[in-house]
Design an enzyme around this catalytic site. Structure first.
Site: not given
Length: 612
Positions: A523, A480-481
């Site tokens: 994301e 996950d960003i």
């Protein structure tokens, strides 16, 4: 050589005067000659009917073929418009639809020809099917313009549309079969009549020879013997269809001269008929071979399968020609040879697309010094060979080129040009269809923004992993960003999309061929590692995290700051179930995010947290 008649004779034989015998022989000869000439005329007439039957069949096939192509083009333009929404496809659809209006006058013209009731019924079916198909497409375009895109697309790709299109193609095929059957019947009837009159003509020629033999026996051996013997030999050879026999032109104005002229006509007609039969057989063989090629092209499942098929059949169809199949690259800038037949020598195997005049003009281009036309730039200068470049264009896009060359003369290329262009049309369509299918397949399994495998592919791969009975371990990385929302808020959604694309590129480069990278959603990403133990999985996670953290990210000249990711890992090693990989990796990801982010956390131990 045929001998001329002597000026006169004065000796008698028996009670009958020689003049009487001569007059009777003359009268009989004249009558037989006239009958023979009439028979030759009838034979020639029915030979002309043979050619007329073939010409009519070709004309009807061409017209109905034009109708079929018009319907297919209208369907293609309508589908492209409702799929892409570009006005140029609407303009093309309306233009094609306007042209299709000429179908009514074309159908009236066809109805005005001498058609049977079955052919008229088939033609009516074609007209009805075309109207049904046209109505569906017009309604779909109208729905799309009124904003109902789903309804428009559903109509153009519905079973109703497919049934209407299939019905039109079936009706066209049925009509063509009827026309072909009738043409074959007319051809057989005309050929039988021509053969009958030819046999009658030969019979009359035989009787004429018999009369001359009688005159030779009773009256004028020296006057008739030599020409009659030669003529009998000629007739026998012609009866065996030996048309290589030479007929002397004596210039006489009597029966012998008339017979010589009639035999010459028969010989000329026989030679012409043999030539036409040979051309027809060769043309049919070529078309049968092309049809086989089309079937093989349609059966190809991948674009790479087309090249060897084209090379094999091109060498068989045109053994005196050499060539290449050129395919356009994805950027539509360069042509590269994907297959070769014969020994082509004057063209480069890879060259910029604009160096070919055929590609520039969008039509076949013949390069030859004696033809007075410009020479393609990808050909060797001052080479004596002639070259033909035929662009492969389908659905408004050029996908490649078909190239042939002849060692010295251009006549062989000119003779084969019609067949080559026919092959090019079907080949272009086959390549375009395969490329379209590949694009659609990629859309089904890949994320359009990042180019990674999509969520559907992730579910399928995880399901396949669960079904496989393998002792090799597997691992799943959920990535996950961190604080992705700030990129959208500070720099705009385009910058956020750019960040996501850069992260996807880095992950793809690190994974290489050892893992499968997916976009899970938003994301968040997922990486499946087959045959990887815990150590390899953690090494991959750390390599990915560090590469993303240290990569400078600049969008439109503006630095976006440091991008970091949080990673959760799960493994099937130590007998852990693959069915819970997703849940365990997701739980580890939550712990990584709650543990300060920019770390990799595994589900097998909390002691291996890797801090940035």
């Amino acid at each position: 050589m045929l001998m001329t008649w002597p000026a006169s004779t004065a000796w008698r034989e028996g009670p009958m005067r020689i003049s009487t015998i001569t007059n009777w022989a003359y009268a009989i000869t004249v009558g037989l000659t006239l009958l023979s000439g009439a028979a030759f005329i009838f034979a020639t007439h029915y030979a002309d009917r043979e050619r007329d039957a073939v010409a009519i069949a070709w004309d009807l096939d061409g017209r109905v073929g034009g109708l079929e192509r018009a319907a297919e083009q209208t369907t293609e333009d309508a589908r492209l418009y409702v799929l892409k929404g570009e006005e140029r496809y609407l303009t093309a659809f309306q233009s094609t639809l306007t042209g299709e209006r000429e179908l009514e006058s074309l159908l009236k013209t066809l109805k005005a020809t001498d058609l049977s009731s079955a052919e008229l019924a088939a033609l009516k079916a074609i007209e009805t099917d075309a109207e049904v198909l046209d109505a569906i497409e017009q309604r779909a375009v109208t729905d799309y313009r009124q904003g109902d895109r789903d309804k428009a697309q559903g109509a153009l790709f519905s079973p109703e549309h497919e049934e209407a299109q299939t019905g039109l193609l079936t009706s066209v095929g049925h009509f063509i079969d009827l026309v072909a059957t009738r043409a074959q019947e007319d051809l057989a009837q005309a050929r039988a009549q021509a053969d009958l009159w030819s046999a009658i003509a030969k019979s009359f020629l035989g009787l004429t020879a018999l009369v001359f033999l009688s005159v030779l026996y009773f009256v004028l051996v020296r006057r008739v013997a030599r020409p009659l013997l030669e003529m009998s030999g000629i007739v026998r050879r012609l009866a065996r269809q030996d048309y290589d026999v030479k007929i002397s032109n004596t210039g006489r104005r009597d029966e012998i001269g008339d017979m010589s002229e009639a035999i010459q006509i028969f010989r000329d007609n026989g030679l012409e008929r043999e030539r036409l039969d040979a051309e027809r057989r060769k043309d049919q063989e070529t078309k049968d071979r092309i049809l086989q090629l089309m079937h093989r092209l349609q059966a190809c499942r991948q674009e790479s399968e087309l090249a060897p098929v084209v090379a094999l059949f091109a060498a068989q169809l045109f053994p005196e020609l050499s060539g290449h199949l050129f395919v356009m690259n994805d950027g539509r800038t360069t042509l590269a040879a994907s297959s070769t037949w014969g020994q082509p020598s004057i063209s480069r195997v890879e060259y910029p697309a604009l160096e070919c005049w055929g590609i520039r003009r969008g039509r076949a281009h013949l390069s030859h010094e004696l033809r007075g036309d410009v020479r393609c730039l990808h050909l060797s200068e001052h080479a004596p060979s002639a070259a033909l470049c035929v662009p492969l264009a389908a659905r408004g896009d050029t996908v490649g080129a078909l190239y042939f060359e002849s060692p010295s003369e251009a006549e062989a290329l000119e003779a084969a040009r019609v067949y080559i262009e026919l092959i090019a049309e079907n080949l272009a369509l086959a390549i375009a269809n395969l490329q379209l299918r590949d694009r659609l397949a990629n859309l089904a399994i890949k994320d359009p923004l990042t180019g990674l495998l999509n969520r559907r592919s992730l579910d399928e791969n995880l399901s396949l992993l669960r079904r496989e009975a393998s002792d090799l371990p597997a691992a799943l990385l959920m990535i996950d960003i961190d604080h992705f929302k700030r990129f959208n808020d500070q720099f705009g959604h385009d910058a956020g999309d750019y960040v996501m694309g850069q992260v996807a590129t880095i992950m793809t480069a690190i994974a290489a061929k050892t893992a499968m990278v997916h976009r899970f959603g938003g994301e968040e990403f997922a990486v499946i590692m087959r045959g990887a133990d815990k150590v390899a999985a953690m090494a991959m996670a750390e390599a990915t995290r560090r590469a993303i953290e240290t990569a400078p990210v600049t969008y439109q000249g503006r630095p976006l700051g440091t991008v970091t990711v949080s990673i959760g890992l799960a493994s099937t090693e130590d007998g852990r179930p693959s069915a819970t990989l997703m849940q365990r990796a997701d739980a580890a990801l939550l712990r990584a995010k709650s543990g300060g982010r920019n770390i990799a956390v595994s589900d097998w131990s909390d002691a291996n947290l890797q801090m940035a």
